[in-house]
Design a protein around this motif. Structure first.
Motif, PDB file in Angstrom:
ATOM      1  N   VAL A  79       5.694   9.322   3.653  1.00 23.28           N
ATOM      2  CA  VAL A  79       5.490   7.975   3.120  1.00 23.28           C
ATOM      3  C   VAL A  79       6.819   7.233   3.020  1.00 23.28           C
ATOM      4  O   VAL A  79       6.923   6.049   3.365  1.00 23.28           O
ATOM      5  N   ALA A  80       7.861   7.933   2.565  1.00 29.20           N
ATOM      6  CA  ALA A  80       9.175   7.307   2.438  1.00 29.20           C
ATOM      7  C   ALA A  80       9.712   6.849   3.788  1.00 29.20           C
ATOM      8  O   ALA A  80      10.328   5.777   3.897  1.00 29.20           O
ATOM      9  N   ASP A  81       9.492   7.657   4.829  1.00 31.14           N
ATOM     10  CA  ASP A  81       9.942   7.261   6.163  1.00 31.14           C
ATOM     11  C   ASP A  81       9.289   5.953   6.585  1.00 31.14           C
ATOM     12  O   ASP A  81       9.943   5.056   7.128  1.00 31.14           O
ATOM     13  N   ARG A  82       7.981   5.846   6.322  1.00 27.01           N
ATOM     14  CA  ARG A  82       7.269   4.625   6.719  1.00 27.01           C
ATOM     15  C   ARG A  82       7.708   3.434   5.866  1.00 27.01           C
ATOM     16  O   ARG A  82       7.803   2.301   6.358  1.00 27.01           O
ATOM     17  N   ILE A  83       7.966   3.669   4.588  1.00 25.81           N
ATOM     18  CA  ILE A  83       8.455   2.585   3.731  1.00 25.81           C
ATOM     19  C   ILE A  83       9.774   2.049   4.266  1.00 25.81           C
ATOM     20  O   ILE A  83       9.990   0.830   4.334  1.00 25.81           O
ATOM     21  N   LEU A  84      10.671   2.952   4.651  1.00 21.12           N
ATOM     22  CA  LEU A  84      11.967   2.515   5.181  1.00 21.12           C
ATOM     23  C   LEU A  84      11.776   1.660   6.425  1.00 21.12           C
ATOM     24  O   LEU A  84      12.396   0.593   6.553  1.00 21.12           O
ATOM     25  N   ARG A  85      10.914   2.087   7.340  1.00 18.95           N
ATOM     26  CA  ARG A  85      10.707   1.341   8.573  1.00 18.95           C
ATOM     27  C   ARG A  85      10.102  -0.038   8.298  1.00 18.95           C
ATOM     28  O   ARG A  85      10.544  -1.042   8.871  1.00 18.95           O
ATOM     29  N   GLU A  86       9.101  -0.070   7.431  1.00 22.17           N
ATOM     30  CA  GLU A  86       8.440  -1.349   7.156  1.00 22.17           C
ATOM     31  C   GLU A  86       9.356  -2.296   6.373  1.00 22.17           C
ATOM     32  O   GLU A  86       9.381  -3.501   6.626  1.00 22.17           O
ATOM     33  N   ALA A  87      10.100  -1.753   5.420  1.00 17.06           N
ATOM     34  CA  ALA A  87      11.040  -2.587   4.671  1.00 17.06           C
ATOM     35  C   ALA A  87      12.136  -3.117   5.584  1.00 17.06           C
ATOM     36  O   ALA A  87      12.560  -4.274   5.455  1.00 17.06           O
ATOM     37  N   ALA A  88      12.598  -2.281   6.512  1.00 12.78           N
ATOM     38  CA  ALA A  88      13.617  -2.722   7.465  1.00 12.78           C
ATOM     39  C   ALA A  88      13.087  -3.856   8.331  1.00 12.78           C
ATOM     40  O   ALA A  88      13.797  -4.834   8.611  1.00 12.78           O
ATOM     41  N   HIS A  89      11.835  -3.734   8.755  1.00 14.75           N
ATOM     42  CA  HIS A  89      11.250  -4.789   9.578  1.00 14.75           C
ATOM     43  C   HIS A  89      11.179  -6.108   8.808  1.00 14.75           C
ATOM     44  O   HIS A  89      11.544  -7.168   9.333  1.00 14.75           O
ATOM     45  N   LEU A  90      10.729  -6.050   7.551  1.00 16.58           N
ATOM     46  CA  LEU A  90      10.635  -7.271   6.755  1.00 16.58           C
ATOM     47  C   LEU A  90      12.001  -7.854   6.423  1.00 16.58           C
ATOM     48  O   LEU A  90      12.184  -9.072   6.436  1.00 16.58           O
ATOM     49  N   LEU A  91      12.972  -6.987   6.126  1.00 17.62           N
ATOM     50  CA  LEU A  91      14.292  -7.486   5.739  1.00 17.62           C
ATOM     51  C   LEU A  91      15.014  -8.110   6.929  1.00 17.62           C
ATOM     52  O   LEU A  91      15.618  -9.178   6.797  1.00 17.62           O
ATOM     53  N   THR A  92      14.971  -7.464   8.084  1.00 15.71           N
ATOM     54  CA  THR A  92      15.620  -8.065   9.253  1.00 15.71           C
ATOM     55  C   THR A  92      14.909  -9.358   9.657  1.00 15.71           C
ATOM     56  O   THR A  92      15.555 -10.330  10.058  1.00 15.71           O
ATOM     57  N   ALA A  93      13.579  -9.381   9.533  1.00 19.22           N
ATOM     58  CA  ALA A  93      12.846 -10.612   9.845  1.00 19.22           C
ATOM     59  C   ALA A  93      13.212 -11.728   8.875  1.00 19.22           C
ATOM     60  O   ALA A  93      13.334 -12.896   9.270  1.00 19.22           O
ATOM     61  N   HIS A  94      13.390 -11.391   7.605  1.00 14.25           N
ATOM     62  CA  HIS A  94      13.780 -12.390   6.606  1.00 14.25           C
ATOM     63  C   HIS A  94      15.100 -13.052   6.983  1.00 14.25           C
ATOM     64  O   HIS A  94      15.269 -14.265   6.798  1.00 14.25           O
ATOM     65  N   HIS A  95      16.033 -12.263   7.518  1.00 17.67           N
ATOM     66  CA  HIS A  95      17.349 -12.795   7.882  1.00 17.67           C
ATOM     67  C   HIS A  95      17.415 -13.272   9.332  1.00 17.67           C
ATOM     68  O   HIS A  95      18.488 -13.683   9.787  1.00 17.67           O
ATOM     69  N   ARG A  96      16.281 -13.202  10.057  1.00 17.79           N
ATOM     70  CA  ARG A  96      16.228 -13.568  11.468  1.00 17.79           C
ATOM     71  C   ARG A  96      17.280 -12.800  12.273  1.00 17.79           C
ATOM     72  O   ARG A  96      17.998 -13.351  13.105  1.00 17.79           O
ATOM     73  N   THR A  97      17.382 -11.507  11.997  1.00 17.05           N
ATOM     74  CA  THR A  97      18.265 -10.645  12.759  1.00 17.05           C
ATOM     75  C   THR A  97      17.435  -9.560  13.432  1.00 17.05           C
ATOM     76  O   THR A  97      16.252  -9.395  13.148  1.00 17.05           O
ATOM     77  N   ASP A 108       0.828  -1.207   0.000  1.00 17.15           N
ATOM     78  CA  ASP A 108       0.000   0.000   0.000  1.00 17.15           C
ATOM     79  C   ASP A 108       0.866   1.261   0.000  1.00 17.15           C
ATOM     80  O   ASP A 108       0.611   2.218  -0.746  1.00 17.15           O
ATOM     81  N   LEU A 109       1.903   1.252   0.803  1.00 14.88           N
ATOM     82  CA  LEU A 109       2.797   2.416   0.875  1.00 14.88           C
ATOM     83  C   LEU A 109       3.530   2.640  -0.444  1.00 14.88           C
ATOM     84  O   LEU A 109       3.699   3.782  -0.898  1.00 14.88           O
ATOM     85  N   LEU A 110       3.971   1.551  -1.077  1.00 13.11           N
ATOM     86  CA  LEU A 110       4.663   1.686  -2.360  1.00 13.11           C
ATOM     87  C   LEU A 110       3.705   2.188  -3.442  1.00 13.11           C
ATOM     88  O   LEU A 110       4.118   2.953  -4.329  1.00 13.11           O
TER      89      LEU A 110
END
Length: 268
Positions: free
Chosen positions: A172-190, A152-154
């Motif tokens: 919107v960009a700030d929220r995209i960064l936060r949400e992408a960071a959450h998904l990326l760190t979760a993907h790597h289990r970090t 939705d944000l994208l």
């Protein structure tokens, strides 16, 4: 990539010695009931300045009242976290669910100020084990909710034309960064982070894609150029299962991340 604590304490500088001395004096003067204490944060890593605050965790007897205090002692500002052993173990467990390990890092990357009965060292070892294990994985429901939100944000970012309100675009960009960071760190289990720790944890989780996200956010902030951030965030979304629009169903009573009590999210 296995999550690692920050580099260990470096106490070979005058500033580091002054920090430890100041923190020890504060604990002795204000918390005589303490059964242990540690100094964490930048002071424990030898990166503080004379104006940095002191991050102190005080271990209380089992009947102690859990609280956080911001105080000034002998001219030094300190943020003091007071917990019993049970409180800390609860905070440690909660860190795995929220995937932000503030309490774990503060305790694991610390200088021991007082530990007469060995309770502090036991908890430090527990914190190290939990940090190495990493956070809990996202549930399917959590992953889908974050996929839907980032999609939705994208879409909002893509809809913004050259005459778009720059403040809205940056929000919107700030929220995209936060949400992408959450998904990326979760993907790597970090571990994930907030504030200054978001870019640090993001680069640790994925040096290449994490850097692309950060560079994309900077490009939008400096030049109103959304494409680099959109491209990097879309790559993260693909790692999590791809965009999620039609067909997404949230369980009754569940809110996607960022939604208010109406479920309306960022739409007003």
């Amino acid at each position: 990539m296995d999550p690692q604590p920050e580099p260990g304490p470096r106490l070979d500088s005058d500033q580091s010695a002054a920090d430890v001395h100041a923190a020890g004096r504060l604990v002795s003067a204000r918390y005589p009931e303490a059964i242990g204490a540690v100094l964490g944060g930048s002071a424990a890593r030898g990166r503080s300045t004379p104006t940095s605050d002191l991050d102190i965790t005080v271990l209380l007897p089992d009947h102690g009242a859990r609280r956080r205090e911001v105080i000034r002692h002998d001219g030094r500002l300190a943020e003091v976290f007071l917990n019993s052993r049970a409180d800390l173990r609860t905070a440690f467990a909660e860190s795995r669910r929220t995937r932000r390990a503030t309490a774990l890092f503060l305790f694991a990357d610390s200088v021991v100020l007082d530990d007469p009965d060995g309770h502090v060292e036991t908890l430090r070892q527990e914190a190290h084990v939990l940090l190495a294990a990493g956070p809990d994985p996202l549930t399917d429901q959590e992953r889908d909710a974050r996929r839907a939100l980032l999609t939705d944000l994208l879409d909002d970012l893509a809809d913004a034309g050259p005459d778009s309100d720059p403040y809205e675009q940056l929000a919107v960009a700030d929220r995209i960064l936060r949400e992408a960071a959450h998904l990326l760190t979760a993907h790597h289990r970090t571990w994930n982070g907030a504030g200054k720790w978001l870019p640090r944890r993001l680069r640790a989780a994925d040096p290449d894609l994490g850097r692309r996200l950060l560079d994309g956010h900077l490009a939008l902030a400096r030049h109103a150029a959304p494409a680099p951030l959109s491209t990097a965030a879309t790559r993260v979304l693909d790692l999590a299962g791809g965009p999620l629009r039609e067909g997404y169903v949230a369980p009754a009573g569940a809110l996607h991340p960022g939604a208010d009590a109406t479920g309306a999210g960022d739409h007003g």
